[in-house]
Scaffold this motif. Structure first.
Motif, PDB file in Angstrom:
ATOM      1  N   GLU A 194      34.848  28.552  47.630  1.00 56.47           N
ATOM      2  CA  GLU A 194      33.701  28.423  48.511  1.00 56.47           C
ATOM      3  C   GLU A 194      33.634  27.116  49.356  1.00 56.47           C
ATOM      4  N   GLU A 195      34.329  26.118  48.683  1.00 55.79           N
ATOM      5  CA  GLU A 195      34.259  24.914  49.464  1.00 55.79           C
ATOM      6  C   GLU A 195      35.451  25.194  50.674  1.00 55.79           C
ATOM      7  N   LYS A 233      27.103  20.376  39.358  1.00 55.48           N
ATOM      8  CA  LYS A 233      27.971  21.307  40.123  1.00 55.48           C
ATOM      9  C   LYS A 233      28.524  22.502  38.954  1.00 55.48           C
ATOM     10  N   ARG A 285      22.766  25.534  52.141  1.00 59.39           N
ATOM     11  CA  ARG A 285      24.223  24.930  51.673  1.00 59.39           C
ATOM     12  C   ARG A 285      24.456  23.605  52.188  1.00 59.39           C
ATOM     13  N   ARG A 294      34.165  27.794  43.067  1.00 60.75           N
ATOM     14  CA  ARG A 294      33.406  26.931  43.734  1.00 60.75           C
ATOM     15  C   ARG A 294      34.415  26.391  44.691  1.00 60.75           C
ATOM     16  N   PHE A 310      26.809  27.250  39.503  1.00 65.85           N
ATOM     17  CA  PHE A 310      27.018  28.580  39.577  1.00 65.85           C
ATOM     18  C   PHE A 310      27.828  29.269  38.200  1.00 65.85           C
TER      19      PHE A 310
END
Length: 337
Positions: A320-321, A234, A212, A317, A238
């Motif tokens: 996740e960030e 990006k 990551r 996303r 995913f």
């Protein structure tokens, strides 16, 4: 006057070749072809009215040259085959046969490197130009390329990633030069290809295998250098179907954040695996309600489904960030304890 073989398509040449070989041999050849290829060749054979001896001899000679070239490649590799053919047929004819054979055989370059240890490859390429590194990584397996990209200095990672993403076709001469040096370093068998490598899908596959921290460093740098490219990468990092790889807690968190209508649309064309994992993380009542509403929804436009899936991926996303969910990746920083 006979037509020159250059005026004939590959399918026409194949039809004339089969006619020349006779029905028994042709029948054996057909056993190795797909049904659509048999149909196309049968139609082409039916359209052949007359083949004179001169034309037949040219096509048989061409077939023989390709067959010999294939055997030589199998015995000694592309480089050896090129040398033999150049001596026998001249540079132009030799390269024409090699090019067609390579395309037909789908021979990929750097086959030896895909069997080598990533550490060995890194030792060779780490001091090379970023474009050379990008070229080599484009032809490696994503897991190999990810390990090498992660081991490069941070200031070079984004540059190499960008070059892979923007890479189009590369000239055979450049590939041959890089392969030759790499062959000497790794003492392995060389194969050559004239196909396209690199591109966004290639760098996405590689980045999906890095840790990551490396991914974040590369994407942060790319956002400064080329924001549109960074966003495109990006978006593909995913995809909706990857939801099946999330842990249950993360899936439940995603379900809470997305709009019900988006999730219902997205699930219309989702795989059974994704549907099952989503419904498993809902209460029975909520899952039953979702299934009923999806049935009443009726047919929907594929574009609406894709847009809904994109919105859900964007939420994933973002979560996740923010560190609220975990997407499993390569490297050690995603080990859950």
């Amino acid at each position: 006057m006979a037509r020159g073989t250059k005026e004939l398509t590959g399918r026409q040449k194949a039809a004339i070749l089969l006619i020349s070989l006779g029905p028994e041999v042709s029948a054996q050849v057909f056993k190795h072809l797909r049904e659509d290829e048999i149909e196309q060749l049968t139609l082409e054979i039916a359209n052949v009215r007359k083949v004179d001896n001169e034309e037949k001899e040219r096509i048989l000679a061409e077939f023989h040259q390709i067959a010999v070239a294939k055997e030589v490649i199998a015995q000694g590799g592309i480089t050896y085959a090129r040398e033999i053919l150049q001596k026998a047929l001249g540079d132009s004819k030799a390269m024409d046969i090699i090019n067609r054979l390579t395309a037909n055989l789908q021979v990929r370059p750097f086959d030896f490197a895909r069997k080598a240890d990533p550490g060995q490859i890194l030792n060779f390429i780490q001091n090379e130009h970023s474009q050379t590194i990008a070229l080599v990584l484009s032809y490696l397996e994503p897991t190999q390329a990810a390990m090498i990209l992660s081991a490069l200095p941070q200031e070079r990672q984004a540059d190499v990633a960008k070059r892979i993403a923007l890479m189009d076709s590369t000239s055979p001469e450049v590939i041959a030069q890089v392969e030759q040096v790499l062959e000497q370093k790794l003492s392995a068998t060389v194969t050559q290809d004239y196909t396209q490598a690199g591109g966004i899908e290639a760098i996405v596959s590689i980045l999906n295998g890095v840790d990551r921290g490396t991914e974040r460093t590369i994407l942060d740098s790319l956002e400064i250098q080329d924001p549109e490219l960074a966003e495109e990468i990006k978006k593909r990092m995913f995809v909706f179907e990857d939801i099946a790889t999330l842990d249950n807690r993360s899936i439940q968190r995603v379900i809470r954040d997305v709009e019900n209508t988006d999730l219902q649309l997205a699930l219309k064309v989702a795989s059974e695996e994704v549907r099952e994992v989503i419904f498993r993380n809902m209460s029975k009542r909520m899952a039953d309600t979702f299934k009923e509403e999806m049935e009443f929804m009726g047919p929907v436009r594929l574009r609406d489904v894709e847009e809904a899936q994109s919105r859900i991926v964007a939420i994933i996303r973002r979560l996740e960030e923010a560190g609220e969910i975990i997407i499993a990746r390569g490297g050690g920083d995603d080990i859950i304890v």
